[in-house]
Scaffold this motif. Structure first.
Motif, PDB file in Angstrom:
ATOM      1  N   ILE A 167       0.827  -1.208   0.000  1.00 59.67           N
ATOM      2  CA  ILE A 167       0.000   0.000   0.000  1.00 59.67           C
ATOM      3  C   ILE A 167       0.858   1.253   0.000  1.00 59.67           C
ATOM      4  O   ILE A 167       0.716   2.110  -0.872  1.00 59.67           O
ATOM      5  N   TYR A 168       1.762   1.382   0.983  1.00 56.03           N
ATOM      6  CA  TYR A 168       2.575   2.600   1.027  1.00 56.03           C
ATOM      7  C   TYR A 168       3.920   2.337   1.693  1.00 56.03           C
ATOM      8  O   TYR A 168       4.076   1.400   2.475  1.00 56.03           O
ATOM      9  N   GLU A 288      -9.872  -9.231  -5.747  1.00 54.98           N
ATOM     10  CA  GLU A 288     -10.326  -7.946  -6.282  1.00 54.98           C
ATOM     11  C   GLU A 288     -10.920  -7.062  -5.190  1.00 54.98           C
ATOM     12  O   GLU A 288     -10.705  -5.851  -5.170  1.00 54.98           O
ATOM     13  N   ARG A 291      -8.069  -5.820  -3.095  1.00 59.52           N
ATOM     14  CA  ARG A 291      -7.298  -4.837  -3.853  1.00 59.52           C
ATOM     15  C   ARG A 291      -8.007  -3.473  -3.787  1.00 59.52           C
ATOM     16  O   ARG A 291      -7.368  -2.429  -3.639  1.00 59.52           O
ATOM     17  N   ARG A 292      -9.321  -3.505  -3.886  1.00 61.27           N
ATOM     18  CA  ARG A 292     -10.088  -2.256  -3.791  1.00 61.27           C
ATOM     19  C   ARG A 292      -9.954  -1.643  -2.399  1.00 61.27           C
ATOM     20  O   ARG A 292      -9.752  -0.438  -2.254  1.00 61.27           O
ATOM     21  N   GLY A 295      -6.617  -0.056  -1.979  1.00 65.23           N
ATOM     22  CA  GLY A 295      -6.556   1.216  -2.686  1.00 65.23           C
ATOM     23  C   GLY A 295      -7.228   2.333  -1.920  1.00 65.23           C
ATOM     24  O   GLY A 295      -6.723   3.472  -1.873  1.00 65.23           O
ATOM     25  N   ILE A 296      -8.363   2.021  -1.288  1.00 66.87           N
ATOM     26  CA  ILE A 296      -9.069   3.030  -0.494  1.00 66.87           C
ATOM     27  C   ILE A 296      -8.242   3.422   0.724  1.00 66.87           C
ATOM     28  O   ILE A 296      -8.082   4.608   1.039  1.00 66.87           O
ATOM     29  N   GLY A 298      -5.009   3.183   1.109  1.00 66.76           N
ATOM     30  CA  GLY A 298      -3.853   3.949   0.660  1.00 66.76           C
ATOM     31  C   GLY A 298      -4.206   5.389   0.333  1.00 66.76           C
ATOM     32  O   GLY A 298      -3.478   6.318   0.699  1.00 66.76           O
ATOM     33  N   GLY A 299      -5.324   5.588  -0.347  1.00 64.82           N
ATOM     34  CA  GLY A 299      -5.739   6.944  -0.679  1.00 64.82           C
ATOM     35  C   GLY A 299      -6.019   7.783   0.550  1.00 64.82           C
ATOM     36  O   GLY A 299      -5.653   8.969   0.611  1.00 64.82           O
ATOM     37  N   LEU A 309       2.728   6.153  -1.910  1.00 64.02           N
ATOM     38  CA  LEU A 309       1.838   5.058  -2.278  1.00 64.02           C
ATOM     39  C   LEU A 309       2.530   4.120  -3.247  1.00 64.02           C
ATOM     40  O   LEU A 309       3.299   4.547  -4.119  1.00 64.02           O
ATOM     41  N   LYS A 311       2.275   1.230  -6.160  1.00 62.55           N
ATOM     42  CA  LYS A 311       1.442   0.617  -7.191  1.00 62.55           C
ATOM     43  C   LYS A 311       2.112  -0.668  -7.599  1.00 62.55           C
ATOM     44  O   LYS A 311       3.099  -0.682  -8.336  1.00 62.55           O
TER      45      LYS A 311
END
Length: 316
Positions: A167-168, A288, A291-292, A295-296, A298-299, A309, A311
Motif C-alpha cells: 500500500i505505502y 479484487e 485490492r479495492r 486502494g481506499i 492507501g488513498g 503510495l 502501485k
C-alpha cells in the motif's frame, strides 16, 4: 390423499403467495417473471402434493380457501426467509458489503485508524469493520486459522498461503530527547546510531527488528539502552525523558510530537523506512475486493500523511 413425503418447492410456494397477494393470475405472473401457464402449473403441483386446495379460481376473481388462508402466513414466512438467505449470500460474496475482521499492528493502528475508519465508513457504507490490534505473528496466525479476514502489517510477510498487497512506503524518523544536538537536522547519517543509546520495543514487534536492520545495513553495532518498551508511545516518552533515542514511522510523528516535547531528526538519503500492506489468505478468492480496500486505505492515508503510495501487484 396427500403424500406424507412431499416437500413443497420454493417455486410452488412463491406461486401460491403471489396469487394470494395479487388475487389475480395475470398480475401475479409478471411479478414472478413467469408466464401464467407456468404459474398455474407451479400452484397446481403444490396443491396436488399437499392434497389440499389453496385457491378457488373463477373467471374473474381468485379466492383463498380456508386451508389456503391458514397456510398463507407460513408460505410467506418461507418465501421471506429464502429472500433473506439469498440477499445474505449475495452480501458474503463481497466482503466489502458485509462484516470484515481487520487486524493492524500496534505501530500502525493508533496513527491511521481515525483516518481509515472515517474514510471507509464514507466510501464503503455497507462494510462493517471489526478491528483487532496485535503483533505481526499473532495476526498472521489468526489469518491462517480464519479468525481474521485481512490485516495491515509491515511487509514482507513471510508466511505460506498469505497474499500481500503493498500500500505505502514511509520513512523512519529519529526521535530524540528535547534539545538534543541532532534535533531538527534533516540529513543525519544512519551511522550516527552507533553513538546513540537506542530504545527498542519488546520482542515480537516488527519495528524492533526493523530498527536493528537499519543498524545492520549501516554497518554499526547500536548501543542499546537499558530501557525496553512494550509500545511505541512508551518508547517515545522514554526518549522524551532522556533515556535514549528511538525510530518512529512517519505516520506516528503528528500524534507523538503533539503530546510530548520530542526532538525529531530526519535521516540522510536513502532514508530507512518500511512498507505497509494488506495481507489475506490466498485461498479466500477475494483478491479484487481486497485490492479495492487496499486502494481506499492507501488513498486515505496518503491524503493525511507523508507516505509514498505503492502501485504493485499482490504477492504471495
Amino acid at each position: 390423499m396427500p403424500d406424507k413425503n412431499y416437500q413443497p418447492t420454493i417455486a410452488g410456494l412463491r406461486a401460491f403467495v403471489a396469487v394470494a397477494e395479487k388475487r389475480h393470475f395475470s398480475s401475479a405472473a409478471p411479478a414472478l417473471g413467469v408466464s401464467q401457464s407456468t404459474l398455474s402449473q407451479a400452484l397446481a403441483a403444490l396443491e396436488n402434493g399437499l392434497g389440499t386446495q389453496l385457491i378457488e379460481r373463477s373467471t374473474r376473481r381468485v379466492f383463498l380457501t380456508p386451508e389456503g388462508a391458514q397456510l398463507l402466513p407460513h408460505a410467506q414466512s418461507v418465501v421471506h426467509a429464502m429472500d433473506a438467505f439469498t440477499a445474505a449470500a449475495a452480501g458474503t460474496a463481497d466482503p466489502l458489503q458485509a462484516s470484515l475482521r481487520l487486524g493492524l499492528i500496534p505501530t500502525v493502528a493508533p496513527y491511521v485508524l481515525p483516518t481509515v475508519l472515517a474514510g471507509v465508513a464514507e466510501q464503503l457504507p455497507d462494510l462493517t469493520l471489526r478491528v483487532i490490534e496485535d503483533q505481526t505473528e499473532r495476526l498472521l496466525a489468526a489469518l491462517r486459522e480464519g479468525a481474521l479476514d485481512a490485516a495491515l502489517i509491515a511487509l514482507p510477510a513471510d508466511a505460506a498461503g498469505i497474499t500481500a498487497i503493498p500500500i505505502y512506503d514511509e520513512d523512519f524518523v529519529l526521535a530524540l530527547p528535547p534539545g538534543h544536538p541532532l534535533s531538527g537536522r534533516r540529513r543525519v547519517p544512519t551511522t550516527a546510531l552507533a553513538q546513540l543509546p537506542l530504545l527498542l520495543l519488546d520482542e515480537g514487534h516488527c519495528l524492533r527488528d526493523q530498527a536493528l536492520d537499519v543498524c545492520r545495513m549501516a554497518g554499526v553495532r547500536p548501543e542499546l539502552a537499558n530501557t525496553r518498551a512494550a509500545s511505541l508511545s512508551t518508547a517515545v516518552q522514554c526518549a522524551t525523558g532522556g533515556l535514549g533515542v528511538t525510530l518512529i514511522p512517519r505516520t506516528a510523528v503528528p500524534v507523538e510530537a503533539a503530546r510530548s516535547r520530542l526532538g525529531l531528526a530526519e535521516f540522510a538519503m536513502p532514508r530507512p523506512g518500511r512498507r505497509i500492506g494488506l495481507v489475506f489468505r490466498a485461498s479466500s478468492r477475494r483478491h479484487e475486493s481486497y485490492r479495492r480496500l487496499a486502494g481506499i486505505i492507501g488513498g486515505l492515508i496518503g491524503a493525511e500523511h507523508r507516505v509514498r503510495l505503492v502501485k504493485g501487484e499482490p504477492t504471495g
